[in-house]
Write a protein that holds these residues in place. Structure first.
Motif, PDB file in Angstrom:
ATOM      1  N   ALA A 183     -11.692 -11.421  80.664  1.00  0.00           N
ATOM      2  CA  ALA A 183     -11.541 -12.545  79.743  1.00  0.00           C
ATOM      3  C   ALA A 183     -10.585 -12.198  78.619  1.00  0.00           C
ATOM      4  O   ALA A 183     -10.698 -12.719  77.500  1.00  0.00           O
ATOM      5  CB  ALA A 183     -12.894 -12.953  79.182  1.00  0.00           C
ATOM      6  N   GLY A 196     -12.347  -9.422  76.401  1.00  0.00           N
ATOM      7  CA  GLY A 196     -13.678  -9.037  76.853  1.00  0.00           C
ATOM      8  C   GLY A 196     -13.831  -9.314  78.333  1.00  0.00           C
ATOM      9  O   GLY A 196     -12.837  -9.419  79.061  1.00  0.00           O
ATOM     10  N   VAL A 201     -16.487 -11.519  81.326  1.00  0.00           N
ATOM     11  CA  VAL A 201     -17.544 -12.486  81.570  1.00  0.00           C
ATOM     12  C   VAL A 201     -18.443 -11.905  82.645  1.00  0.00           C
ATOM     13  O   VAL A 201     -17.982 -11.584  83.749  1.00  0.00           O
ATOM     14  CB  VAL A 201     -16.980 -13.849  82.004  1.00  0.00           C
ATOM     15  CG1 VAL A 201     -18.124 -14.816  82.320  1.00  0.00           C
ATOM     16  CG2 VAL A 201     -16.077 -14.424  80.921  1.00  0.00           C
ATOM     17  N   GLU A 218     -28.680 -14.179  74.699  1.00  0.00           N
ATOM     18  CA  GLU A 218     -27.643 -14.495  75.681  1.00  0.00           C
ATOM     19  C   GLU A 218     -28.159 -14.425  77.118  1.00  0.00           C
ATOM     20  O   GLU A 218     -27.445 -14.812  78.043  1.00  0.00           O
ATOM     21  CB  GLU A 218     -26.467 -13.507  75.545  1.00  0.00           C
ATOM     22  CG  GLU A 218     -25.713 -13.600  74.239  1.00  0.00           C
ATOM     23  CD  GLU A 218     -24.617 -12.557  74.116  1.00  0.00           C
ATOM     24  OE1 GLU A 218     -23.519 -12.907  73.641  1.00  0.00           O
ATOM     25  OE2 GLU A 218     -24.850 -11.394  74.507  1.00  0.00           O
ATOM     26  N   ARG A 225     -22.761 -15.875  83.303  1.00  0.00           N
ATOM     27  CA  ARG A 225     -21.459 -16.026  82.669  1.00  0.00           C
ATOM     28  C   ARG A 225     -21.539 -15.780  81.154  1.00  0.00           C
ATOM     29  O   ARG A 225     -21.158 -16.612  80.336  1.00  0.00           O
ATOM     30  CB  ARG A 225     -20.855 -17.399  82.969  1.00  0.00           C
ATOM     31  CG  ARG A 225     -20.602 -17.629  84.456  1.00  0.00           C
ATOM     32  CD  ARG A 225     -19.737 -18.856  84.686  1.00  0.00           C
ATOM     33  NE  ARG A 225     -18.444 -18.740  84.015  1.00  0.00           N
ATOM     34  CZ  ARG A 225     -17.398 -18.020  84.446  1.00  0.00           C
ATOM     35  NH1 ARG A 225     -17.503 -17.299  85.587  1.00  0.00           N
ATOM     36  NH2 ARG A 225     -16.265 -17.992  83.780  1.00  0.00           N
ATOM     37  N   THR A 257     -20.170 -13.873  77.997  1.00  0.00           N
ATOM     38  CA  THR A 257     -18.954 -13.206  77.536  1.00  0.00           C
ATOM     39  C   THR A 257     -19.318 -11.995  76.683  1.00  0.00           C
ATOM     40  O   THR A 257     -20.051 -12.113  75.695  1.00  0.00           O
ATOM     41  CB  THR A 257     -18.074 -14.160  76.715  1.00  0.00           C
ATOM     42  OG1 THR A 257     -17.692 -15.268  77.543  1.00  0.00           O
ATOM     43  CG2 THR A 257     -16.819 -13.439  76.221  1.00  0.00           C
TER      44      THR A 257
END
Length: 409
Positions: free
Chosen positions: A143, A146, A148, A189, A213, A215
């Motif tokens: 990403a 970062g 995912v 998360e 998914r 991040t």
């Protein structure tokens, strides 16, 4: 700062905040034993630690043992971690197991960049980090700043009360061979799936963590191999206290639970031997039976053996940390084998004790049956089981690389 031998309250913490000495921290753990003993049955029934137990352990500062001092942590030595978890284990094996692993998780956070440490501990020095060393996720997408991540990681002890969770992810590389990293995820998360239906260590709530998914920024990704092998020179500054393989720290963080559980079982059987009849005999009390006396002696020696080996594991880790050098492979293999021997001795001691006590040890209302289940499940953790530690140690003893058998060295 290193705080490995002091008693009482020391100075030198964040902003001059007093730092409790090792004896004080162990005493705090001992002071919680009665509460943990009373709450253990509920934790076992509900398959999670009670919120009151987690709050008391946290308020006592017992999740800060591996937290950097600049955030108000204690930076304690391994002897202190062993002493704390052993005392907690005498009250509740599950509570001790989770506390040990929270500290191991915070140890790993201390190896991340300062930005990450600030994110975790900056506003919450009591932050609790769960750590899952299972197989890495296979769904990772770049990403830019970062990655995912999607995946599921089982046996996440403490995940129900964690603030952060460290999992393994396999990052793609140009060479085509994935690079395994530790990804640090916020608890909010991920989902925690209710999968922990085991007969022992039920209170650990070692459920499955699922990410869909999520991040993860670059600063929350840490190469796994250097952490696993204790090769942290490129990760931490010269004054960093912890320089040993993660395997050693991880093993030490949980064996105190087993030692404490075995000690609690021993105390329970010995104290009641003066009041319980020896069924099917002419002995008015179990304490009068030579067989019971021999069983107590056998169990006591096994527990002493476990305690002595556990202390040598702690002292070995501390010795190399103070010298700021990594342990050689033979020493690391021995440490894993010693931790395994601790687990075996605790299992055998508890087996002797429940047999000596009699069938009523397995009454559902008896704490002995819970300790027996906890020690037998915890003592068969993958780090201790299937004969692999013996193979690892034996291979090192003949000059071969034990990592050819297992990366957990």
């Amino acid at each position: 700062m290193e705080n490995s031998t002091g008693a009482g309250i020391l100075t030198g913490g964040a902003a001059g905040i007093p730092v409790p000495g090792d004896e004080e921290l162990v005493a705090r753990a001992a002071a919680l034993r009665e509460h943990l003993w009373a709450d253990a049955a509920e934790s076992d029934r509900s398959r999670r630690l009670t919120d009151a137990t987690v709050e008391k352990i946290t308020r006592a500062g017992l999740t800060r043992l591996m937290t950097p001092a600049r955030f108000g942590g204690h930076e304690s030595g391994m002897r202190t971690l062993l002493g704390v978890t052993s005392e907690l284990g005498r009250g509740c094996c599950s509570a001790s197991w989770v506390t040990g692993l929270f500290n191991a998780g915070n140890f790993v956070v201390s190896l991340f960049p300062e930005r990450t440490q600030d994110e975790v501990f900056g506003t919450n020095p009591d932050a609790r980090t769960a750590l899952v060393l299972g197989l890495p996720s296979r769904s990772v997408e770049d990403a830019g700043d970062g990655v995912v991540v999607s995946g599921r990681w089982a046996y996440a002890s403490g995940s129900l009360h964690a603030d952060w969770i460290g999992v393994l992810v396999a990052l793609p590389t140009e060479a085509g061979r994935p690079s395994v990293h530790i990804a640090l995820l916020r608890r909010d998360e991920v989902e925690v799936e209710d999968t922990w239906f085991f007969v022992g260590m039920r209170g650990t709530g070692s459920n499955t963590v699922a990410a869909d998914r999520v991040t993860v920024p670059r600063h929350r990704l840490l190469p796994y191999a250097p952490v696993l092998n204790g090769e942290t020179d490129g990760l931490v500054d010269e004054g960093h206290l912890y320089r040993n393989s993660l395997t050693a720290v991880f093993s030490l963080s949980v064996i105190g639970s087993l030692v404490g559980g075995a000690e609690a079982a021993f105390d329970f059987v010995r104290e009641r031997a003066h009041d319980r009849p020896a069924a099917g005999s002419t002995y008015a009390r179990q304490a009068e039976s030579p067989t019971l006396q021999l069983d107590l002696s056998t169990a006591a020696m096994k527990i002493d053996t476990a305690r002595l080996h556990a202390r040598r594991v702690a002292d070995t880790i501390d010795e190399f940390a103070r010298a700021k050098v990594n342990a050689d492979l033979e020493t690391r293999a021995r440490v894993r084998m010693e931790a395994t021997h601790v687990a075996q001795q605790c299992r055998e001691a508890v087996d002797v004790l429940v047999t000596a006590y009699g069938t009523s040890a397995f009454d559902e209302s008896s704490p002995l049956q819970r300790i027996w289940r906890d020690v037998n499940v915890g003592g068969r953790h993958a780090g201790f089981g299937m004969g692999i530690p013996q193979q690892v140690h034996g291979r090192a003893l003949v000059g071969r690389d034990p990592r050819e058998i297992s990366f957990l060295v």
